[in-house]
Design an enzyme around this catalytic site. Structure first.
Site, PDB file in Angstrom:
ATOM      1  N   TYR A  70      -0.542   1.066  12.758  1.00 52.67           N
ATOM      2  CA  TYR A  70      -1.097   1.969  11.747  1.00 52.67           C
ATOM      3  C   TYR A  70      -2.590   2.181  11.950  1.00 52.67           C
ATOM      4  O   TYR A  70      -3.073   3.317  11.970  1.00 52.67           O
ATOM      5  CB  TYR A  70      -0.838   1.417  10.347  1.00 52.67           C
ATOM      6  CG  TYR A  70      -1.524   2.228   9.267  1.00 52.67           C
ATOM      7  CD1 TYR A  70      -1.008   3.462   8.889  1.00 52.67           C
ATOM      8  CD2 TYR A  70      -2.691   1.764   8.649  1.00 52.67           C
ATOM      9  CE1 TYR A  70      -1.644   4.219   7.913  1.00 52.67           C
ATOM     10  CE2 TYR A  70      -3.326   2.517   7.675  1.00 52.67           C
ATOM     11  CZ  TYR A  70      -2.799   3.749   7.321  1.00 52.67           C
ATOM     12  OH  TYR A  70      -3.433   4.499   6.368  1.00 52.67           O
ATOM     13  N   SER A 121      -8.067   7.535   7.504  1.00 52.24           N
ATOM     14  CA  SER A 121      -8.169   6.326   6.696  1.00 52.24           C
ATOM     15  C   SER A 121      -9.413   5.580   7.134  1.00 52.24           C
ATOM     16  O   SER A 121      -9.867   5.710   8.273  1.00 52.24           O
ATOM     17  CB  SER A 121      -6.938   5.436   6.899  1.00 52.24           C
ATOM     18  OG  SER A 121      -7.121   4.156   6.321  1.00 52.24           O
TER      19      SER A 121
END
Length: 259
Positions: A152, A139
């Site tokens: 995360y 990501s």
């Protein structure tokens, strides 16, 4: 000769489903992993109806520590070996780390880090033998500290670092490793994380299907990293222009305004 498969985790929705479609359309036999057996079966039926080999369906929760054993057993029973490993499964939780459920946050580590690492190391011999590849879903968050989604963001920093290191280690053995680092993508991720798409999603938006197409092309071209979308490609460069302390404050201010 043992039949070879592409193993895709998190295949029941979003980018994972689109990756399954892209790999299948390019002639790969698939083994699909996700928690929701009904969705996996529906996807397998869809892909099989298009004339390719019906995918192997492996319902499995990667939060469980025995997930790797269950996946390996299913592949052994099917008489196949892994040629390509697609570590797509992952999730995040929005909110202050000290306020979110601790067990849920540890499960982010179980899925995003432990399972990805386990499957990579577990099937490394097969990947080498079949001169295949690994595609890891990172990501753009992996380039940043992430107040408001601390675990995360940190997990995606691990995915980026681990992918690059494994690329260096496995390249001499004929195995390609690519990490794809999208920005916000419209999917079930936001619902599970607990936030609604905002301005960042609007300007960085790329569809799951486009992420999958670019990721597949990048893996086959043996690219180190794929950053889908025009604007997202400049983010790592822009980050070099500012002190880490400034970036931390800026991301924290932006994320925490969503609360």
């Amino acid at each position: 000769m043992t039949e070879r498969v592409t193993l895709i985790t998190g295949a029941s929705a979003g980018i994972g489903t689109e990756l399954a479609r892209v790999f299948a359309s390019n002639g790969h036999r698939l083994a699909l992993v996700a928690r929701r057996a009904d969705r996996l079966k529906a996807l397998a039926d869809e892909l099989g109806a298009k004339g390719g080999a019906v995918p192997i369906v492996i319902p499995c929760d990667l939060q469980q520590t025995d997930a790797g054993d269950r996946i390996a057993q299913a592949l052994t029973e099917a008489g196949v070996e892994v040629e390509y490993l697609v570590n797509n499964a992952g999730f995040g939780l929005f909110g202050l780390a000290i306020e979110r459920d601790r067990a849920e946050q540890l499960n982010i580590i179980n899925v995003n880090i432990r399972a990805l690492t386990d499957l990579t190391l577990r099937f490394a011999d097969q990947l080498i033998r079949n001169r295949g590849g690994i595609l890891n879903l990172g990501s753009i968050a992996g380039f940043l500290p992430g107040p408001g989604m601390a675990v995360y963001y940190a997990s995606k920093a691990y995915v980026l670092s681990f992918s690059e290191a494994m690329r260096c280690e496995l390249a001499p053995k004929g195995v390609r490793v690519t990490v794809v680092c999208p920005g916000p993508v419209p999917s079930e991720f936001q619902d599970r994380a607990g936030f609604a798409p905002g301005f960042d999603s609007a300007i960085l938006d790329v569809t799951p299907a486009e992420v999958a197409r670019q990721a597949y092309r990048g893996l086959m071209a043996n690219k180190r990293a794929v950053l889908p979308g025009a604007f997202i490609k400049v983010v790592p460069f822009l980050l070099r222009l500012f002190p880490r302390s400034f970036i931390l404050t800026a991301v924290g201010g932006f994320q925490l305004r969503k609360r």
